[in-house]
Structure formats: structure tokens, C-alpha cells
Design a protein around this motif. Sequence first.
Motif, mmCIF file in Angstrom:
data_model
loop_
_atom_site.group_PDB
_atom_site.id
_atom_site.type_symbol
_atom_site.label_atom_id
_atom_site.label_comp_id
_atom_site.label_asym_id
_atom_site.label_seq_id
_atom_site.Cartn_x
_atom_site.Cartn_y
_atom_site.Cartn_z
ATOM 1 N N MET A 176 11.713 77.815 46.049
ATOM 2 C CA MET A 176 11.163 78.827 45.149
ATOM 3 C C MET A 176 10.116 78.192 44.232
ATOM 4 S SD MET A 176 13.131 80.948 42.149
ATOM 5 C CE MET A 176 14.545 81.266 43.174
ATOM 6 N N GLN A 177 8.994 78.884 44.100
ATOM 7 C CA GLN A 177 7.946 78.409 43.197
ATOM 8 C C GLN A 177 7.410 79.580 42.374
ATOM 9 O OE1 GLN A 177 5.085 76.462 45.823
ATOM 10 N NE2 GLN A 177 5.984 74.481 45.359
ATOM 11 N N ILE A 178 6.818 79.251 41.237
ATOM 12 C CA ILE A 178 6.187 80.274 40.409
ATOM 13 C C ILE A 178 4.705 80.334 40.762
ATOM 14 C CG2 ILE A 178 5.503 80.878 38.055
ATOM 15 C CD1 ILE A 178 8.153 79.821 37.081
ATOM 16 N N LYS A 179 4.266 81.515 41.164
ATOM 17 C CA LYS A 179 2.862 81.694 41.537
ATOM 18 C C LYS A 179 1.988 81.811 40.296
ATOM 19 C CE LYS A 179 -0.227 84.904 43.934
ATOM 20 N NZ LYS A 179 -0.303 86.186 44.673
ATOM 21 N N GLU A 180 2.365 82.736 39.397
ATOM 22 C CA GLU A 180 1.573 82.911 38.187
ATOM 23 C C GLU A 180 2.407 83.519 37.070
ATOM 24 O OE1 GLU A 180 -1.613 85.399 39.539
ATOM 25 O OE2 GLU A 180 -0.543 87.256 39.029
ATOM 26 N N ILE A 181 1.915 83.346 35.855
ATOM 27 C CA ILE A 181 2.573 83.862 34.658
ATOM 28 C C ILE A 181 1.521 84.585 33.825
ATOM 29 C CG2 ILE A 181 3.771 83.247 32.526
ATOM 30 C CD1 ILE A 181 4.828 80.770 34.053
ATOM 31 N N THR A 182 1.885 85.774 33.334
ATOM 32 C CA THR A 182 0.965 86.546 32.497
ATOM 33 C C THR A 182 1.626 86.846 31.160
ATOM 34 O OG1 THR A 182 -0.089 87.594 34.414
ATOM 35 C CG2 THR A 182 -0.357 88.679 32.278
ATOM 36 N N LEU A 183 0.969 86.455 30.079
ATOM 37 C CA LEU A 183 1.429 86.761 28.727
ATOM 38 C C LEU A 183 0.500 87.823 28.142
ATOM 39 C CD1 LEU A 183 2.053 83.589 29.300
ATOM 40 C CD2 LEU A 183 2.601 83.539 26.880
ATOM 41 N N ASP B 116 8.660 82.659 47.732
ATOM 42 C CA ASP B 116 9.710 81.951 48.483
ATOM 43 C C ASP B 116 11.085 82.108 47.835
ATOM 44 O OD1 ASP B 116 7.727 81.046 50.210
ATOM 45 O OD2 ASP B 116 7.399 79.209 49.066
ATOM 46 N N VAL B 117 11.375 83.323 47.337
ATOM 47 C CA VAL B 117 12.705 83.603 46.790
ATOM 48 C C VAL B 117 13.619 83.997 47.947
ATOM 49 C CG1 VAL B 117 14.051 85.017 45.200
ATOM 50 C CG2 VAL B 117 11.709 84.373 44.617
ATOM 51 N N LYS B 118 14.774 83.369 48.025
ATOM 52 C CA LYS B 118 15.719 83.665 49.109
ATOM 53 C C LYS B 118 16.710 84.726 48.651
ATOM 54 C CE LYS B 118 15.340 78.957 50.896
ATOM 55 N NZ LYS B 118 16.030 77.654 51.085
ATOM 56 N N ILE B 119 16.589 85.916 49.251
ATOM 57 C CA ILE B 119 17.483 87.031 48.937
ATOM 58 C C ILE B 119 18.199 87.415 50.230
ATOM 59 C CG2 ILE B 119 17.666 89.355 47.986
ATOM 60 C CD1 ILE B 119 14.934 88.920 46.684
ATOM 61 N N PRO B 120 19.527 87.337 50.266
ATOM 62 C CA PRO B 120 20.265 87.660 51.501
ATOM 63 C C PRO B 120 19.904 89.048 52.040
ATOM 64 C CG PRO B 120 21.747 86.702 49.870
ATOM 65 C CD PRO B 120 20.433 86.927 49.180
ATOM 66 N N GLU B 121 19.592 89.092 53.340
ATOM 67 C CA GLU B 121 19.331 90.332 54.071
ATOM 68 C C GLU B 121 18.055 91.052 53.625
ATOM 69 O OE1 GLU B 121 22.789 92.804 54.010
ATOM 70 O OE2 GLU B 121 24.115 91.234 54.757
ATOM 71 N N ILE B 122 17.234 90.391 52.819
ATOM 72 C CA ILE B 122 15.955 90.994 52.408
ATOM 73 C C ILE B 122 14.839 89.981 52.654
ATOM 74 C CG2 ILE B 122 14.563 91.828 50.469
ATOM 75 C CD1 ILE B 122 17.020 92.985 49.224
ATOM 76 N N THR B 123 13.818 90.413 53.364
ATOM 77 C CA THR B 123 12.646 89.563 53.576
ATOM 78 C C THR B 123 11.587 89.958 52.555
ATOM 79 O OG1 THR B 123 13.113 89.461 55.946
ATOM 80 C CG2 THR B 123 10.900 88.830 55.228
ATOM 81 N N CYS B 124 11.116 88.986 51.802
ATOM 82 C CA CYS B 124 10.095 89.308 50.794
ATOM 83 C C CYS B 124 9.142 88.134 50.628
ATOM 84 C CB CYS B 124 10.742 89.665 49.466
ATOM 85 S SG CYS B 124 11.496 88.285 48.600
ATOM 86 N N ASN B 125 7.929 88.459 50.190
ATOM 87 C CA ASN B 125 6.929 87.428 49.916
ATOM 88 C C ASN B 125 6.918 87.044 48.440
ATOM 89 O OD1 ASN B 125 5.880 87.290 52.610
ATOM 90 N ND2 ASN B 125 4.825 89.238 52.237
ATOM 91 N N GLU B 126 7.011 88.076 47.581
ATOM 92 C CA GLU B 126 6.927 87.816 46.144
ATOM 93 C C GLU B 126 7.941 88.653 45.364
ATOM 94 O OE1 GLU B 126 2.143 86.757 45.756
ATOM 95 O OE2 GLU B 126 2.944 88.558 44.807
#
Length: 705
Positions: A1-8, A102-112
Motif C-alpha cells: 500500500m502506498q499513498i498517491k497524493e494528499i490534499t489539504l 494497492d490497498v488489499k480488500i478481500p473480494e474487492i478489486t480496486c485501483n484507488e
Amino acid sequence: MQIKEITLNNFRIYKGENTVNLLPDGDKNIIVISGKNGFGKTTFLMSLVWCLYGRQMDAVDELYKKEIADKGGYGKYIGNTLNRLAKLERDSKFSVSITFKDVKIPEITCNEVKITRTLDTITSTTDKVEVLIDGYPNQLIQDLTTDKQDGAEIFIRDFILPIEVAKFFFFDAEKIVSLAEINSPEQRKLLSKAYTEVLGIKKYEDLKDRLENIQDKYRKKSATPKEKAELNQIETDIKNNTIEIESIEESIRILEEEKIEKQGESNEIQMRLVQEGNVMTLEQLNNLKDEERVLDEKIGSLQNELKSLFDLIPFGLAGETLMDVSTQLENESNYKESKYKQEDVREKSKNIINDIEKERVTEKLVFDTEIRDFYEKQIEKQIKKYFYSDLPELPKMFRALHDFSSEQTNEVLSLIVNLKHSFKESFTKISDTYSRTKSDLDSIRRKIRNAEKDTEDEYFAELRNKKEGFDKRILNINNEIQDYYERIGAIKATIKSLRQNQETLRKKLDDSRRYSEKDHKTNEVLQELKHFIKEFKDTTKKKLGENILDELQILMHKKGFIHRVEVSINQAGDDIDIILYNDRDEKIDKSSLSMGERQMYASALLKSLVAESDIEFPVFIDSPMQKFDPEHSENVIREFYPTVSNQVVLFPLLIKELSEREYEQMLKPNVSKAYLIDNVNADTSHFIEVNPDCLIEKYYDLYAN
């Protein structure tokens, strides 16, 4: 898992939307965000913690807990977060968004996954969090929602980062040295909870509990109505007691928040009274308040230590009975050993006599019955004489009363040794320290009271009455919280007793029932899991100790100073301690280490924990080079930051904290992105992305004036 971007967005000094991209480039895992003091480095780190944990951010770091208390509660603390210029422009919202990949969520495929926490200071008194998976809300979030907690909050703790371990990924390197100063039982307990979470012990224990619950369903099928009712009652009692603990903990949380608010109100009145009294300056008052807070925390820690010793006092008062128990346990142990050896003597004698009998038959010899009996008795007697000479005669009327395992017997004997030798000394030392600290605290409080406005003016009299009311309520809250903690302790003792009864009943049912195929498989898996958990704990604590030692040898310039690291994990897995030894195999008091050495220890511990865990999360480090001498700095830059995580975000104070030479020669080869915080005015900062190769040059240009 990585952080792509942060917005304040309008978050404290960051006016409007400010976005930074934090994705590393290839093997370069370090991102540098720098600026002068007061420009917004610490605010940036605080914004991440707030975005993920909101009201519970005080559980991540003592810094946030202290700041929230100083402001008079979470509501006032976070309510002042809206950027001042935005407020003047009648904008009432502020928010922080974090986008993960790259967040790993069981039974769910996701990009972000994008998490946004927002607070509207006009329409709401509490913040709201939203989770979008690939840009859309997801039914999973709604399914996680309970009566007591929002699904988005649960999602963050279950799939992003558990709050218990967040302290290992978001930290101020200067303050993380507190890991080396943890001594009180309460501190140990909280840290142990974090260790079990980050090391993965908890998930296996939870799996074991679920399998045991499944097995109970099979047990009930073959149990008598009475046994089934008993098992159901135990399960219900455990569940109800657990729910009661959760309810009490929620009551404690509410009381703690009220206490902080009342303390804030009391402090405000006190400052006004002191200002009018002209006896001391606000700076002197704040210094006294800081001393008061330190002593108050010390009092709380000492009370916890005394409380743990108070639990032993009944055993001390029952000393004679305890010694009788000790004697009985020793006799039972000897009895078991003697019984085993007696049986062994008889078994060996029988085998020898049978072998002799076979030889007699082969040789066709005939012995008189009296001669035969004589030799059989002599053989048993001589075996006992020459091989078991220390074997005592078994008492005919001896009865085992306790039938403890060797582990339980050792616990009782350890308790007796503690009472005999270290208890009195520890109790006297802590009691004396408590008395001195209480006296110092009373002295400081008298000084503060004396500095308050002493006048018959009706306005100030009313203020003093209000303050006395707040202080009285704070005292009552402390008493209520203490009562609640005592209730929790009693309930936990009840649960422990219930679990022992549950285990006894389970064994009784297992001895008498027939196993179905599913039941047999469940039992087989459960036994394998129990064996695995035991081996996993043994392997984990050994490997963790070795990793910490290896890291210390790399980072510390006093080679060989720490010779051995031992990680102790109790059977329940809820008490973990890390012990350092020197080359004479003597324990090293971690509080005796220098500040630099403590930071080295904390860094080694953090890296080892992250390496041993299966948690992939970026590491954020504020003030990364504080307290280090040049050699330690070089070791940390070369060996720690490039390897602690695949995404490391540093907030250094360039030149002063991280020198030009250290950056150019050691850190830069691993830096993929760099940002400088440009302070436009007292209420506005924003980020400027800089080529890492030109960071120092751009720093001088930007801050030249």
C-alpha cells in the motif's frame, strides 16, 4: 500500500486546496518535505492523523492528547483548525483527503481508495469521513456500519491501518524516545496491545476463538440438557461481561472528554485571575502549569504501580496459608515424581523377571516357589537401591488438593519469592516517591492559588466560584473514572474465571462425546492452530529480538554496548516486554540511556516491528535528525531511512537538522521527490515541488530573505 497524493483544504496554515504527490519513483523510496519552523511541517503530519482517525487521534500520539487537553477538548481543538483567512472570507469548511493505491480488500478489486474527512464549522459540531473506492461509494462501507460506529471509521481501522499501530508509522523522531521510557503497567499494557496487533499475534488468537466457538456448537449436539444449559450460560455471561466492559470504556471516554473541557474552563479562569492579581507573569504561570501536569502524570503512574502492588497485599496477609499451599504443592510435586518412579521400578523389575523366566524355561531349570519369590523381591529392591536411591516412600494416605501444572506451580512459587524479597522494597520505594511527588504537587498548586486575584470584587468572586465548581467536578470525574477502572478489573477477573470453567466443561464433554467427521476436522485444525500460535510466538519473539539487536549494532557507534535483546511474551499474548542486556548479561535500564541512544533504540524497534509485520504502510517521520551526533546521523541516513519502508516521508529542518553534506552525500541518492513549504504570509503556506538534486540550492533561494 502506498499513498498517491494528499490534499489539504483550508487546513490551518494551508489556505485553499494544496495537493502533494507522494508516490516514490522506482527504488528511491524517500520523499522530503521541508520548511522553516512554523511554516507547516508538523501541521502536515497532524492533518494525516486527523484524516484517518478524527476524534480518536489522541490515541496515536501523546502530543495530540496533550494539545487536545490544553485546548479544552477535541471540539475546541479541531474547531480552531479552519484557516484564518478562509474564515474571514466566510468559508466554513476545511478538509483533508488521502488517496491510496494497492490497498488489499478481500473480494474487492480496486485501483484507488480515497478517504476525505471534512468539518463544516457552521453546520456541524463533528467531522464527517467519506471513503470512495475507485471514485464511488461502496456497499462494503455501509455493511460495516454499526449502532455505535460509522462504517467508514471501521474500514480505515480494518483495511488501512489499525489505530493501535499507527504510532509506529506516524511519529516525531524526537519524541518517539518515549518508547524507551515506558515503565508503568498501564503503559506496558497499551504498548503490548500495539505489539500484538503489528506482529499479527491477535489475528491468530481471534481465529482460534472463532474455531473454539464453532467446536462448541458440535459439543452441544452430544451434551446432556444440563451440560448444554451450563455451556450456554457461560457463553452468555462472557458475552454480557464483555459488552459491559465496552459500555464502561465508552463511559470513561465521555468522562475524559468532559474532564478535559472542565479543565480547560478552569485554566482559562485561573489565567484571568492571575493576570488581575499581578503576582506572576503568564509565562511563570504556564511554567508552573507544565510542572503541575508532569507531576500529575507521575502521580497517576505511581498510583497504577501502587495499585498493582495492592493486589499482592492479600497474599502477604495470608502468608501462613500461602506457605501451607507452597508446602502442599511441593509435596504434590514430589508425590507425582515418586509415583512415576515407583511405577518405573515395578515396570523394570517386571521386565527383568520376565526375561529371566524366559531363560529359565529355555534352560529347563526348576526353582522352588520360595526361592523364586525371594529373587523377585530382591530384584525390585536392588533396582530401587542402585538406580533410584533418592526415591522416598509414598505416603499411603496422601491426597492431592490442587493438581497444578508445573507452570501453575511455578507461578505460585514466583509469587512467594516476590513477596519474600522484592515486594517490601518496591512498595516502600514507590510509596515514598508518591508522598514526595504529592507534596511537590501540592506546593505548586498553592503557588498557583496564591497568584490568583484576591479581592472581594463581585465579578472575581463569581469567577472563583465557577473555578471551584469546575475543579470539584474534575475531582468527581477522577473518582468516577477510578471506580469504573476498578469495575473493569473485577469484570475481567470474572471473565477469566468463566473461561476457566468453560475450558473445564469443554474437556469434560470432549472426554465423553463421539466426534462427527466435521467435528473431528475442526478439532484437528484447532489443535494445529494452537500449536502454530505457540511456535509463532516463540519464533516471533526470537526473531524480533535478533532483528532489534542487529539494527542496534548497525545504528549505534558504541559497538557491543548492547549484547543481547530478549523479547518476553506471556502465554495470553497481552503482555510483551523488550529487555536489553550488556556483555555481562546484566539488564540495561532503558531510562538510563542517553537521548540519542534512546532514539537509536526506538528506531531499531520500529524498523524491526515493521519488518516482522505484514502491514505495508508508508512511514512519516517529523524532526528525523534530532538528538543525533554526526556518527549516529550517518548511520540512520544510510541504514534506517532507505530500508524502513517502501515509502518514507521525512520532515527535516534543512541545514540546521539535516546538514547540506548529509543530504548531498547520503540522503539524496534515495530521494524521489522533494517539496519546500513556501510561507506567503502569517496565514498562508503552500508546497513547491523541487528537483531533489537542487533542493539545497532552492532552499537557500527561497529562504534567503
